[in-house]
Motif scaffolding. Structure first.
Motif, PDB file in Angstrom:
ATOM      1  N   LEU A  74       0.832  -1.206   0.000  1.00  0.00           N
ATOM      2  CA  LEU A  74       0.000   0.000   0.000  1.00  0.00           C
ATOM      3  C   LEU A  74       0.864   1.253   0.000  1.00  0.00           C
ATOM      4  N   LEU A  94      -5.659   0.221  -8.204  1.00  0.00           N
ATOM      5  CA  LEU A  94      -6.343  -0.423  -7.089  1.00  0.00           C
ATOM      6  C   LEU A  94      -6.522  -1.915  -7.350  1.00  0.00           C
ATOM      7  N   ARG A 130      -7.397  -1.316   5.643  1.00  0.00           N
ATOM      8  CA  ARG A 130      -8.551  -1.065   4.777  1.00  0.00           C
ATOM      9  C   ARG A 130      -8.915   0.421   4.798  1.00  0.00           C
ATOM     10  N   THR A 133      -6.424   2.590   2.950  1.00  0.00           N
ATOM     11  CA  THR A 133      -6.588   2.456   1.499  1.00  0.00           C
ATOM     12  C   THR A 133      -7.779   3.284   1.025  1.00  0.00           C
ATOM     13  N   VAL A 156     -12.853  -0.128  -2.989  1.00  0.00           N
ATOM     14  CA  VAL A 156     -11.886  -0.928  -2.235  1.00  0.00           C
ATOM     15  C   VAL A 156     -12.500  -2.264  -1.831  1.00  0.00           C
ATOM     16  N   ASP A 160     -11.275  -5.864  -3.365  1.00  0.00           N
ATOM     17  CA  ASP A 160     -10.770  -6.861  -2.417  1.00  0.00           C
ATOM     18  C   ASP A 160     -11.589  -8.145  -2.495  1.00  0.00           C
TER      19      ASP A 160
END
Length: 194
Positions: A74, A94, A130, A133, A156, A160
């Motif tokens: 990240l 991403l 999380r 991000t 996100v 994921d």
């Protein structure tokens, strides 16, 4: 847990942790025990207990290393995308980041995310990653989209979930990672353009 100070001791600790990670990835949490770890690492059980009081302590190191890798990924992505506001580029980065994270040792990732006991501190660390991000993506999206926080959260969490489902879960679609990334990127770009 005793800290390894000398190079040989650090090598033993690394061998124990790697052996446990391999057993976990190949056979699951029930197969992880100190005897199996010692055999796989090529050390005595006494050497395992010299540095780790139990298998949970070894697992904690495995999880810590896994999370550290995610945090470093990240940080590198955030650094390389500093100042980028093009939504297409951001979505591509991403998705590529989540694919990279999930594609690296997917069997171990599966075991860590679904089989092992995870401490509240480790869960908090995952949630902090999380949120970081989402925050970075929201800030980058802000000049170009309405509700950047909501959109970043959806992007996100969706990226994921898709990467996890297709690359980690045993029941995921048998799709090559590059194709999965391409399809997910198209879908998420479509969401931003709508």
């Amino acid at each position: 847990m005793r800290q390894a100070q000398q190079a040989r001791a650090k090598a033993t600790v690394d061998a124990v942790v790697e052996a446990a990670a391999r057993i976990l990835a190949e056979a699951g949490w029930p197969a992880v025990n100190t005897n199996a770890i010692a055999r796989r690492a090529g050390v005595s059980v006494g050497s395992v207990y010299e540095y780790f009081p139990n298998k949970q302590a070894i697992l904690d190191v495995i999880i810590d290393r896994h999370l550290t890798e995610a945090e470093e990924t990240l940080a590198a992505a955030a650094s390389s995308l500093a100042g980028v506001t093009d939504t297409g580029v951001l979505v591509e980065a991403l998705v590529a980041g989540f694919v990279r994270l999930h594609e690296n040792d997917p069997r171990l990732h599966r075991a860590l995310s679904s089989e092992v006991p995870v401490s509240p501190a480790q869960r908090a660390r995952v949630e902090a990653l999380r949120k970081r991000t989402i925050s970075l993506l929201a800030a980058a999206l802000a000049p170009n989209v309405s509700d950047p926080g909501i959109r970043a959260t959806l992007l996100v969490d969706t990226a994921d979930a898709l990467a996890h489902r297709w690359l980690i879960d045993e029941v995921g679609l048998p799709l090559p990672a590059d194709r999965m990334a391409s399809e997910a990127t198209k879908m998420l770009k479509g969401y931003l353009l709508s």
